[in-house]
Design a protein around this motif. Structure first.
Motif, PDB file in Angstrom:
ATOM      1  N   GLY A   1       6.852   0.237   1.798  1.00  0.00           N
ATOM      2  CA  GLY A   1       7.969   0.466   0.896  1.00  0.00           C
ATOM      3  C   GLY A   1       8.495   1.874   1.080  1.00  0.00           C
ATOM      4  N   ASN A   2       9.132   2.424   0.065  1.00  0.00           N
ATOM      5  CA  ASN A   2       9.852   3.687   0.227  1.00  0.00           C
ATOM      6  C   ASN A   2       8.937   4.889   0.439  1.00  0.00           C
ATOM      7  OD1 ASN A   2       9.539   2.810  -2.642  1.00  0.00           O
ATOM      8  ND2 ASN A   2      10.163   4.911  -3.072  1.00  0.00           N
ATOM      9  N   TRP A   3       7.628   4.770   0.115  1.00  0.00           N
ATOM     10  CA  TRP A   3       6.705   5.886   0.337  1.00  0.00           C
ATOM     11  C   TRP A   3       5.877   5.731   1.607  1.00  0.00           C
ATOM     12  CZ3 TRP A   3       7.618  10.168  -2.101  1.00  0.00           C
ATOM     13  CH2 TRP A   3       8.133  10.146  -3.407  1.00  0.00           C
TER      14      TRP A   3
ATOM     15  N   LEU B   1      10.256  -7.846  -0.052  1.00  0.00           N
ATOM     16  CA  LEU B   1      11.473  -7.037  -0.156  1.00  0.00           C
ATOM     17  C   LEU B   1      11.244  -5.997  -1.247  1.00  0.00           C
ATOM     18  CD1 LEU B   1      14.820  -7.292   0.738  1.00  0.00           C
ATOM     19  CD2 LEU B   1      14.774  -7.062  -1.709  1.00  0.00           C
ATOM     20  N   HIS B   2      11.311  -4.740  -0.832  1.00  0.00           N
ATOM     21  CA  HIS B   2      10.972  -3.627  -1.709  1.00  0.00           C
ATOM     22  C   HIS B   2      12.263  -3.054  -2.268  1.00  0.00           C
ATOM     23  CE1 HIS B   2       7.903  -0.781  -2.945  1.00  0.00           C
ATOM     24  NE2 HIS B   2       8.799   0.175  -2.799  1.00  0.00           N
ATOM     25  N   GLY B   3      12.538  -3.298  -3.548  1.00  0.00           N
ATOM     26  CA  GLY B   3      13.838  -2.865  -4.039  1.00  0.00           C
ATOM     27  C   GLY B   3      13.935  -2.818  -5.546  1.00  0.00           C
TER      28      GLY B   3
ATOM     29  N   ASP C   1       8.888  -6.366  -4.613  1.00  0.00           N
ATOM     30  CA  ASP C   1       8.005  -5.376  -5.235  1.00  0.00           C
ATOM     31  C   ASP C   1       8.766  -4.069  -5.421  1.00  0.00           C
ATOM     32  OD1 ASP C   1       8.029  -4.628  -2.548  1.00  0.00           O
ATOM     33  OD2 ASP C   1       5.951  -5.176  -2.182  1.00  0.00           O
ATOM     34  N   HIS C   2       8.067  -3.052  -5.894  1.00  0.00           N
ATOM     35  CA  HIS C   2       8.578  -1.704  -6.208  1.00  0.00           C
ATOM     36  C   HIS C   2       8.718  -1.493  -7.716  1.00  0.00           C
ATOM     37  CE1 HIS C   2      10.714   2.140  -5.848  1.00  0.00           C
ATOM     38  NE2 HIS C   2      11.696   1.667  -6.571  1.00  0.00           N
ATOM     39  N   TRP C   3       8.856  -2.565  -8.503  1.00  0.00           N
ATOM     40  CA  TRP C   3       8.965  -2.376  -9.954  1.00  0.00           C
ATOM     41  C   TRP C   3       7.623  -2.033 -10.598  1.00  0.00           C
ATOM     42  CZ3 TRP C   3      12.234  -7.266 -11.480  1.00  0.00           C
ATOM     43  CH2 TRP C   3      13.601  -6.987 -11.271  1.00  0.00           C
TER      44      TRP C   3
ATOM     45  N   LEU D   1       0.805  -1.230   0.000  1.00  0.00           N
ATOM     46  CA  LEU D   1       0.000   0.000   0.000  1.00  0.00           C
ATOM     47  C   LEU D   1       0.836   1.278   0.000  1.00  0.00           C
ATOM     48  CD1 LEU D   1      -2.947  -0.899   2.428  1.00  0.00           C
ATOM     49  CD2 LEU D   1      -2.852  -1.103  -0.063  1.00  0.00           C
ATOM     50  N   GLU D   2       2.133   1.188  -0.198  1.00  0.00           N
ATOM     51  CA  GLU D   2       2.961   2.407  -0.101  1.00  0.00           C
ATOM     52  C   GLU D   2       2.607   3.446  -1.169  1.00  0.00           C
ATOM     53  OE1 GLU D   2       6.768   2.763  -1.555  1.00  0.00           O
ATOM     54  OE2 GLU D   2       6.301   1.597  -3.336  1.00  0.00           O
ATOM     55  N   ASN D   3       2.031   3.001  -2.296  1.00  0.00           N
ATOM     56  CA  ASN D   3       1.636   3.913  -3.383  1.00  0.00           C
ATOM     57  C   ASN D   3       0.139   4.189  -3.395  1.00  0.00           C
ATOM     58  OD1 ASN D   3       3.939   1.950  -5.129  1.00  0.00           O
ATOM     59  ND2 ASN D   3       4.323   4.112  -4.728  1.00  0.00           N
TER      60      ASN D   3
HETATM   61 FE   LIG Z   1       8.387   1.785  -4.155  1.00  0.00          FE
END
Ligand SMILES: [Fe+2]
Length: 255
Positions: A57-59, A146-148, A171-173, A29-31
């Motif tokens: 993730g990063n967000w 793993l978010h990368g 994920d992240h891609w 759900l980071e996006n």
């Molecule tokens: Fe991301």
């Protein structure tokens, strides 16, 4: 990914849960909110649509209103576990289900795009520590994302956790890979699980904006694509005694 992703879930998730006899739905759900972070109202919408738990993730920490949710053990939402000491939010949470407790952990890879200079703790050491600390807790399943950006890291983490987790996904891609498998020890693994949102887009963002930025080398603001075909990606795993016994990739294109 933003409003289009929410609408995809509202349109399809209830039917998919029924058709595939799904007990638990975990979504990255980071996006969720305009591509960056989690607003309460959007979190409520995806939960109403059938999402039981949100990973990070990063967000994850982008919106201040998310911090209380991330810090409350009763709210099914986490941020990456390997952020430095003192970062708001809990490093992992349990989801209570009819089948037992599911331990869910998000990890950041060492290199994540524009956030590559932000310090993170070593994800392998952190997941080792969490699994060791939680070893005495009875668990129906362990799920790790793993978010990368590196395929190598997202692949290695699966093998690293083989036999210790029920499902490990990268994920992240926003682009799913075709390598879903069950590793020795009963760990389902997919290098990248993909996203829910606009199909005719660059990871959710309008193609015309990305193409002009790339061609002209001028900075511009991302705007999410809200029209055209949509996509739903995921993985469905059957877990018995903590081990994955069957895994199936789900990919729908919605016209
Ligand atoms: Fe991301």
């Amino acid at each position: 990914m933003g409003e289009p992703g929410i609408k995809v879930l509202e349109r399809r998730l209830a039917d998919l849960r029924r058709e595939l006899s799904v007990d638990v739905v975990i979504a990255q759900l980071e996006n969720l909110s305009d591509g960056k972070g989690v607003r309460h109202a959007d979190f409520d919408r995806v939960r109403a649509a059938g999402v039981d738990f949100g990973t990070g993730g990063n967000w994850s920490l982008h919106l201040p209103e998310s911090a209380p949710l991330l810090s409350d053990p009763a709210v099914p939402l986490i941020r990456p576990a390997n952020y430095p000491e003192g970062t708001p939010g809990l490093p992992y949470k349990y989801l209570e289900t009819a089948q037992g407790n599911v331990l869910i952990v998000s990890l950041m890879g060492q290199i994540v795009g524009k956030d590559a200079d932000k310090p993170v703790d070593n994800p392998l050491r952190i997941i080792d520590r969490i699994l060791e600390e939680q070893s005495s807790v009875q668990k129906a399943a362990v799920v790790v994302n793993l978010h990368g950006d590196f395929s190598s890291e997202k692949l290695v983490i699966g093998h690293y956790l083989a036999g210790r987790a029920s499902l490990v996904v990268g994920d992240h891609w926003h682009v799913p890979t075709a390598d879903l498998q069950i590793l020795p020890g009963g760990t389902a693994h997919q290098t990248d699980v993909g996203m829910c949102g606009a199909l005719d887009s660059c990871l959710g963002v309008r193609f015309d904006i990305i193409e002009q930025r790339w061609r002209n080398q001028q900075p511009s603001r991302n705007e999410l694509e809200t029209s055209g075909r949509m996509q739903l990606n995921g993985v469905v795993v059957d877990v018995e005694d903590g081990q994955a016994v069957n895994a199936q990739a789900v990919r729908e294109i919605i016209v």
